[in-house]
Design an enzyme around this catalytic site. Structure first.
Site, PDB file in Angstrom:
ATOM      1  N   LEU A 122       0.707  -1.377  -0.104  1.00  0.00           N
ATOM      2  CA  LEU A 122       0.126   0.055   0.071  1.00  0.00           C
ATOM      3  C   LEU A 122       0.994   1.146   0.093  1.00  0.00           C
ATOM      4  CD1 LEU A 122      -3.003  -1.017   2.565  1.00  0.00           C
ATOM      5  CD2 LEU A 122      -2.962  -0.798  -0.123  1.00  0.00           C
ATOM      6  N   ASP A 172      -8.791   7.430  -4.284  1.00  0.00           N
ATOM      7  CA  ASP A 172      -9.072   5.806  -4.617  1.00  0.00           C
ATOM      8  C   ASP A 172      -9.902   5.790  -5.840  1.00  0.00           C
ATOM      9  OD1 ASP A 172      -7.981   5.215  -2.362  1.00  0.00           O
ATOM     10  OD2 ASP A 172      -9.632   4.351  -1.101  1.00  0.00           O
ATOM     11  N   ASP A 173      -9.820   4.691  -6.485  1.00  0.00           N
ATOM     12  CA  ASP A 173     -10.455   4.301  -7.787  1.00  0.00           C
ATOM     13  C   ASP A 173     -11.973   4.251  -7.830  1.00  0.00           C
ATOM     14  OD1 ASP A 173     -10.793   2.064  -6.562  1.00  0.00           O
ATOM     15  OD2 ASP A 173      -9.460   0.757  -7.824  1.00  0.00           O
ATOM     16  N   ASP A 218      -2.662   5.922   4.852  1.00  0.00           N
ATOM     17  CA  ASP A 218      -3.064   6.986   5.056  1.00  0.00           C
ATOM     18  C   ASP A 218      -2.919   7.614   6.280  1.00  0.00           C
ATOM     19  OD1 ASP A 218      -4.803   5.217   6.047  1.00  0.00           O
ATOM     20  OD2 ASP A 218      -6.633   5.727   5.277  1.00  0.00           O
ATOM     21  N   HIS A 222     -12.595  -2.919  11.868  1.00  0.00           N
ATOM     22  CA  HIS A 222     -11.827  -1.916  11.233  1.00  0.00           C
ATOM     23  C   HIS A 222     -11.079  -0.812  12.268  1.00  0.00           C
ATOM     24  CE1 HIS A 222     -10.602   0.942   8.057  1.00  0.00           C
ATOM     25  NE2 HIS A 222     -11.421   1.991   8.777  1.00  0.00           N
TER      26      HIS A 222
END
Lengths: 340, 340
Positions: A153, A172-173, A268, A304
């Protein structure tokens, strides 16, 4: 908002006044039933009208202050220097989304080039290359940045050869930021080129604010929404100076990059730590709607926040201190504000 | 605002639904007059209640999102670097105001020192010195910066010996900015240290947007209010980096300083030109109430805007271009925002 509330209150007061007035008139006029149907219907209509009037007044005011608001560039012939920014799209095996993203961002004014960070083991298929290159809306250069044999990443922050702009928009895509919103955020970044400027704020909260332990938990969107406080803007939709790519890749603690690679998470947060540590200042959150066009990402997975909290504490341990700075600043477009 | 409008509409719809419901019930219940007093009273009450509920909901929401919003520093033990800023007060023969200003700013957290720019022909009277020095609320250093024999408005931007902070807050002696507002604006400046960050936005408007002549008129507050667009924040209440003092005094075109001295006006426009020319970016307007404690200044004089327009065009002529950059960005405290 307060103005509208005030208007409503004034209109309510006016309705009350009318009611009282009607009450006084009862003393002079022939005696009528206390709740005469006609008077009641009138009162109801007045009340309903008051609400409608307040809404209409608000709508008219909005129109007044928005319709006549030209684009700043249209009224000023001075253009900011450093014309434009590069869009850096991080993608992973979602070719449909990638095509949509390239198509969208290549059509935004101010975009100098679109760089697709490619970390898949194989080169992008020729068909994909053609689809992506043929979908651009303008004469914007689109390039694949190859990282074959390395799917870390950390790739999204590798320095890119041939970048012509200081500003990059990291995205991001599966995220679409409307061009007008992007343009506005780029304007914010131009005034604050050392800051991360983005749309997705997050916070680090001390697990025990009164205790002596320096442990933190990751604050998701809802904690930001509730408190108005944040200390990070995520790199999945944010502007940053290209010098941070070099700092991240070549000067940041290798143990942080290793952690990111091993855990497949938190690049990030690592970038947020880096920028905060360099500037000693918080990022800037820009108000604006952005759209997720893919399926839910890893942030919706169970556990998460716990993983993100672990990252926070691991990085604090590696830095030896917490560099993130909390703030409550939000950059808004004053053309969309009703009152100020 | 739109949320509140939506709530109102929903409540109106609910009231309508109740009305329709009542209508349906008429089919089942004994026949009543079409506008039965009780039903009408109920409808009126429902409508009135709907309005009140909408207001109450808004108020409760405000409380929810503000009451529980702690100060960022209280939740994060990370403090921004470069601790604090210097306040530079420009004063001119208003000793009462000066004392109030020093008293106020010396009590604000984050203030490292207060510098009083003194341009009167005589030294500050001993009594004034004592009054000013004794009025400080904290152990903040207060100094008079002497410019005897020179009352030029350029004095406010002369470099100050012994400045310990990068940030200065430039302010007129008749302006009080609440400490909390100041602290918030300083936070904005920390993220954008190359920008001017202030509370008083102004705009340069092309006199003929479609023509080829490059003439401008000065846009006062009302034009900013109407359009949401600005290109300057006035130095009578703004943060800026101390390096701009050196640039203004030692590197800016001398003809601009001469113009300011001769016309006794527009040093703030000159500083806005300088910063925009260096950064190629617009300033940042911070939302916040500030208070004028003196009588009206020169901005209320007849012909003020005309004189300011002349300055704009004179400076454009000297620069050879218009460096100011228009923007619509407003920095707001997200703790005071209702919706985002």
């Amino acid at each position: 908002m307060l103005g509208m509330a005030k208007q409503l209150l004034q209109l309510q007061a006016a309705a009350t006044h009318r009611r009282n007035g009607a009450g006084r008139r009862q003393l002079l006029a022939p005696v009528l039933p206390r709740h005469a149907p006609a008077a009641r219907a009138g009162r109801f209509a007045a009340c309903f009208l008051a609400c409608l009037l307040a809404l209409a007044a608000g709508a008219v005011l909005t129109l007044c202050v928005t319709v006549h608001r030209p684009e700043p560039d249209a009224v000023s012939d001075a253009s900011p220097r450093g014309s434009g920014y590069a869009v850096v799209i991080n993608t992973w095996k979602r070719y449909g989304l990638l095509k949509k993203a390239v198509q969208h961002y290549s059509g935004c004014a101010g975009v100098d080039a679109v760089h697709v960070v490619w970390s898949e083991p194989r080169e992008p298929p020729e068909a994909l290359r053609r689809r992506v290159l043929n979908c651009t809306q303008a004469a914007v250069e689109v390039r694949f940045v190859m990282n074959r044999g390395d799917d870390s990443l950390n790739n999204r922050f590798r320095p890119i050869q041939g970048l012509r702009t200081d500003a990059i928009f990291s995205v991001d895509d599966d995220l679409i930021v409307p061009c007008s919103t992007l343009r506005f955020a780029f304007g914010v970044w131009q005034s604050a080129p050392s800051a991360m400027v983005g749309f997705v704020p997050r916070m680090h909260w001390p697990t025990d604010p009164r205790g002596n332990t320096k442990e933190y938990r990751y604050g998701s969107w809802w904690s930001v929404w509730r408190t108005g406080t944040y200390s990070m803007v995520l790199s999945k939709a944010s502007f940053l100076h290209k010098r941070y790519l070099d700092l991240y890749t070549n000067h940041m603690l290798p143990s942080i990059r290793d952690y990111v690679t091993e855990n497949r998470n938190c690049e990030d947060i690592a970038m947020s730590f880096l920028v905060a540590n360099v500037t000693g200042a918080p990022p800037i959150w820009v108000q604006g709607r952005i759209f997720e066009i893919g399926s839910a990402g890893i942030s919706s997975l169970k556990g998460h926040d716990l993983r993100r909290s672990r990252c926070l504490n691991a990085f604090v341990s590696m830095y030896g201190h917490m560099p993130l700075v909390a703030t409550t600043v939000k950059a808004v477009d004053s053309r969309t504000s009703w009152f100020w």
